[in-house]
Design a protein around this motif. Structure first.
Motif, PDB file in Angstrom:
ATOM      1  N   VAL A   1       0.834  -1.193   0.000  1.00 16.73           N
ATOM      2  CA  VAL A   1       0.000   0.000   0.000  1.00 16.73           C
ATOM      3  C   VAL A   1       0.872   1.248   0.000  1.00 16.73           C
ATOM      4  O   VAL A   1       0.642   2.194  -0.760  1.00 16.73           O
ATOM      5  CB  VAL A   1      -0.941  -0.010   1.222  1.00 16.73           C
ATOM      6  N   TYR A   2       1.897   1.256   0.871  1.00 19.30           N
ATOM      7  CA  TYR A   2       2.825   2.385   0.905  1.00 19.30           C
ATOM      8  C   TYR A   2       3.828   2.211  -0.232  1.00 19.30           C
ATOM      9  O   TYR A   2       4.375   1.117  -0.410  1.00 19.30           O
ATOM     10  CB  TYR A   2       3.558   2.424   2.247  1.00 19.30           C
ATOM     11  N   PRO A   3       4.076   3.251  -1.040  1.00 22.86           N
ATOM     12  CA  PRO A   3       4.942   3.089  -2.207  1.00 22.86           C
ATOM     13  C   PRO A   3       6.350   2.627  -1.834  1.00 22.86           C
ATOM     14  O   PRO A   3       7.028   3.242  -1.011  1.00 22.86           O
ATOM     15  CB  PRO A   3       4.976   4.495  -2.816  1.00 22.86           C
ATOM     16  N   ARG A   4       6.774   1.533  -2.428  1.00 28.75           N
ATOM     17  CA  ARG A   4       8.128   1.009  -2.258  1.00 28.75           C
ATOM     18  C   ARG A   4       8.675   0.667  -3.638  1.00 28.75           C
ATOM     19  O   ARG A   4       7.927   0.342  -4.563  1.00 28.75           O
ATOM     20  CB  ARG A   4       8.137  -0.251  -1.391  1.00 28.75           C
ATOM     21  N   GLY A   5       9.999   0.720  -3.751  1.00 25.67           N
ATOM     22  CA  GLY A   5      10.618   0.389  -5.030  1.00 25.67           C
ATOM     23  C   GLY A   5      12.074   0.029  -4.856  1.00 25.67           C
ATOM     24  O   GLY A   5      12.648   0.185  -3.770  1.00 25.67           O
ATOM     25  N   ALA A   6      12.652  -0.480  -5.932  1.00 26.59           N
ATOM     26  CA  ALA A   6      14.070  -0.846  -5.944  1.00 26.59           C
ATOM     27  C   ALA A   6      14.733  -0.234  -7.164  1.00 26.59           C
ATOM     28  O   ALA A   6      14.161  -0.233  -8.263  1.00 26.59           O
ATOM     29  CB  ALA A   6      14.236  -2.361  -5.952  1.00 26.59           C
ATOM     30  N   THR A   7      15.917   0.301  -6.960  1.00 24.88           N
ATOM     31  CA  THR A   7      16.774   0.726  -8.070  1.00 24.88           C
ATOM     32  C   THR A   7      17.751  -0.414  -8.328  1.00 24.88           C
ATOM     33  O   THR A   7      18.529  -0.777  -7.448  1.00 24.88           O
ATOM     34  CB  THR A   7      17.530   2.008  -7.718  1.00 24.88           C
ATOM     35  N   ILE A   8      17.684  -0.994  -9.518  1.00 22.47           N
ATOM     36  CA  ILE A   8      18.512  -2.153  -9.855  1.00 22.47           C
ATOM     37  C   ILE A   8      19.497  -1.733 -10.948  1.00 22.47           C
ATOM     38  O   ILE A   8      19.096  -1.296 -12.030  1.00 22.47           O
ATOM     39  CB  ILE A   8      17.660  -3.343 -10.319  1.00 22.47           C
ATOM     40  N   LEU A   9      20.790  -1.843 -10.636  1.00 24.42           N
ATOM     41  CA  LEU A   9      21.849  -1.390 -11.526  1.00 24.42           C
ATOM     42  C   LEU A   9      22.771  -2.544 -11.879  1.00 24.42           C
ATOM     43  O   LEU A   9      23.111  -3.360 -11.015  1.00 24.42           O
ATOM     44  CB  LEU A   9      22.675  -0.284 -10.869  1.00 24.42           C
ATOM     45  N   THR A  10      23.158  -2.608 -13.131  1.00 27.36           N
ATOM     46  CA  THR A  10      24.243  -3.493 -13.541  1.00 27.36           C
ATOM     47  C   THR A  10      25.512  -2.661 -13.580  1.00 27.36           C
ATOM     48  O   THR A  10      25.564  -1.621 -14.254  1.00 27.36           O
ATOM     49  CB  THR A  10      23.971  -4.105 -14.926  1.00 27.36           C
ATOM     50  N   CYS A  11      26.507  -3.087 -12.823  1.00 30.77           N
ATOM     51  CA  CYS A  11      27.736  -2.310 -12.643  1.00 30.77           C
ATOM     52  C   CYS A  11      28.941  -3.107 -13.125  1.00 30.77           C
ATOM     53  O   CYS A  11      28.904  -4.342 -13.220  1.00 30.77           O
ATOM     54  CB  CYS A  11      27.927  -1.941 -11.174  1.00 30.77           C
ATOM     55  N   ARG A  12      30.021  -2.376 -13.384  1.00 25.06           N
ATOM     56  CA  ARG A  12      31.281  -3.002 -13.793  1.00 25.06           C
ATOM     57  C   ARG A  12      32.433  -2.286 -13.101  1.00 25.06           C
ATOM     58  O   ARG A  12      32.512  -1.051 -13.114  1.00 25.06           O
ATOM     59  CB  ARG A  12      31.450  -2.937 -15.310  1.00 25.06           C
ATOM     60  N   ALA A  13      33.319  -3.063 -12.488  1.00 22.51           N
ATOM     61  CA  ALA A  13      34.509  -2.498 -11.841  1.00 22.51           C
ATOM     62  C   ALA A  13      35.592  -3.557 -11.816  1.00 22.51           C
ATOM     63  O   ALA A  13      35.321  -4.729 -11.530  1.00 22.51           O
ATOM     64  CB  ALA A  13      34.190  -2.041 -10.417  1.00 22.51           C
ATOM     65  N   ALA A  14      36.807  -3.140 -12.122  1.00 23.27           N
ATOM     66  CA  ALA A  14      37.978  -4.028 -12.095  1.00 23.27           C
ATOM     67  C   ALA A  14      37.733  -5.302 -12.883  1.00 23.27           C
ATOM     68  O   ALA A  14      38.183  -6.382 -12.497  1.00 23.27           O
ATOM     69  CB  ALA A  14      38.363  -4.353 -10.660  1.00 23.27           C
ATOM     70  N   GLY A  15      37.029  -5.181 -14.008  1.00 20.25           N
ATOM     71  CA  GLY A  15      36.807  -6.329 -14.872  1.00 20.25           C
ATOM     72  C   GLY A  15      35.678  -7.240 -14.443  1.00 20.25           C
ATOM     73  O   GLY A  15      35.441  -8.273 -15.079  1.00 20.25           O
ATOM     74  N   HIS A  16      34.958  -6.887 -13.387  1.00 19.95           N
ATOM     75  CA  HIS A  16      33.860  -7.714 -12.881  1.00 19.95           C
ATOM     76  C   HIS A  16      32.530  -7.026 -13.140  1.00 19.95           C
ATOM     77  O   HIS A  16      32.381  -5.835 -12.887  1.00 19.95           O
ATOM     78  CB  HIS A  16      34.000  -7.953 -11.384  1.00 19.95           C
ATOM     79  N   ASP A  17      31.549  -7.776 -13.614  1.00 14.46           N
ATOM     80  CA  ASP A  17      30.175  -7.305 -13.709  1.00 14.46           C
ATOM     81  C   ASP A  17      29.397  -7.811 -12.504  1.00 14.46           C
ATOM     82  O   ASP A  17      29.555  -8.965 -12.086  1.00 14.46           O
ATOM     83  CB  ASP A  17      29.508  -7.807 -14.991  1.00 14.46           C
TER      84      ASP A  17
END
Length: 266
Positions: free
Chosen positions: A135-151
């Motif tokens: 009922v109360y607005p909730r959400g997720a920010t989902i990011l694909t990241c890359r650092a030092a050769g790792h995803d």
């Protein structure tokens, strides 16, 4: 890649850090803090105080990732509260929400109060906003990241207080993960899970992957009893050196204390 602060004094705009790059290991320092929408222990809403204390925190040792919750206004259009330009200038971090598609609206800094800041050497490959049930607005920010050769994937969120809703929300996150490329994932934010063993919501049966991490008591700030704020990860990530940060200024600024940890990926 190891991101760590230099021992030398910090000056505004000078965010140099010692960096060790390895093709075999990623070490990423992470912070999460619920800012209580800039409402301090005195019940006064004071964004200037929040920004000042946050800048002091990040300038001492700027992390690779900083996830802020309750950092925008509570009601639509979830307008910005913080001087984000100042925070970025002092810390050297960048916002992951430059693209309007990763904000609730053009007057917001993040999505439903959650803001992701990152070291510029952590590349944001792509991202999306995921609405979560409740009922109360909730959400997720989902990011694909890359650092030092790792995803890897970063899931920044503020989950609901009730266990049934947390299960439903993490089920939605799990469905997203099941439909996309299988990557090591970090789950960071105010997860509202008070039980130290992690909770059913973060199990493989609900979230498609098993999220684990230490439970450190971060709420209430004046006398922490509950480990509501978490830095959790799926294998082969490991969450290490998790500890709650405490100072008189932090206690006065929010009802939560910041949580810091190092995540490593071999």
């Amino acid at each position: 890649m190891s991101i760590a602060p230099l021992a030398s004094a910090h000056c505004p705009g000078d965010w140099r850090r010692d960096v060790i790059v390895s093709s075999r290991m990623l070490e990423l320092d992470c912070i999460t803090w619920n800012l209580h929408r800039c409402r301090g222990r005195d019940a006064q809403i004071d964004p200037d105080r929040t920004v000042r204390v946050l800048c002091d925190l990040l300038s001492d040792a700027a992390p690779g990732l900083c996830i802020l919750t309750e950092a925008d206004d509570e009601q639509p259009p979830y307008g910005a509260l913080l001087d984000l330009d100042r925070i970025q200038e002092v810390s050297g971090l960048a916002t992951a929400h430059t693209d309007l598609s990763l904000r609730w609206g053009d007057s917001s800094h993040g999505f439903l109060g959650t803001i992701v800041l990152h070291d510029p050497r952590v590349e944001i490959v792509d991202g999306c906003l995921l609405d979560l049930p409740g009922v109360y607005p909730r959400g997720a920010t989902i990011l694909t990241c890359r650092a030092a050769g790792h995803d890897f994937r970063v899931i920044a969120t503020h989950l609901s207080l009730g266990q049934p809703l947390r299960v439903a929300q993490m089920r939605a996150v799990g469905q997203y993960l099941a439909r996309h490329r299988d990557l090591p994932a970090l789950l960071i934010g105010d997860l509202n899970e008070w039980r130290p063993w992690g909770g059913f919501a973060f199990s493989r049966g609900v979230a498609h992957r098993s999220f684990t991490g230490p439970a450190r008591r971060s709420y209430p700030a004046v006398f922490p009893m509950l480990p509501l704020d978490r830095i959790m990860a799926t294998a082969p990530f490991r969450v290490e050196n998790a500890h709650v940060l405490r100072s008189p200024e932090l206690v006065e600024t929010s009802d939560h204390l910041p949580l810091r940890a190092t995540v490593t990926l071999a």
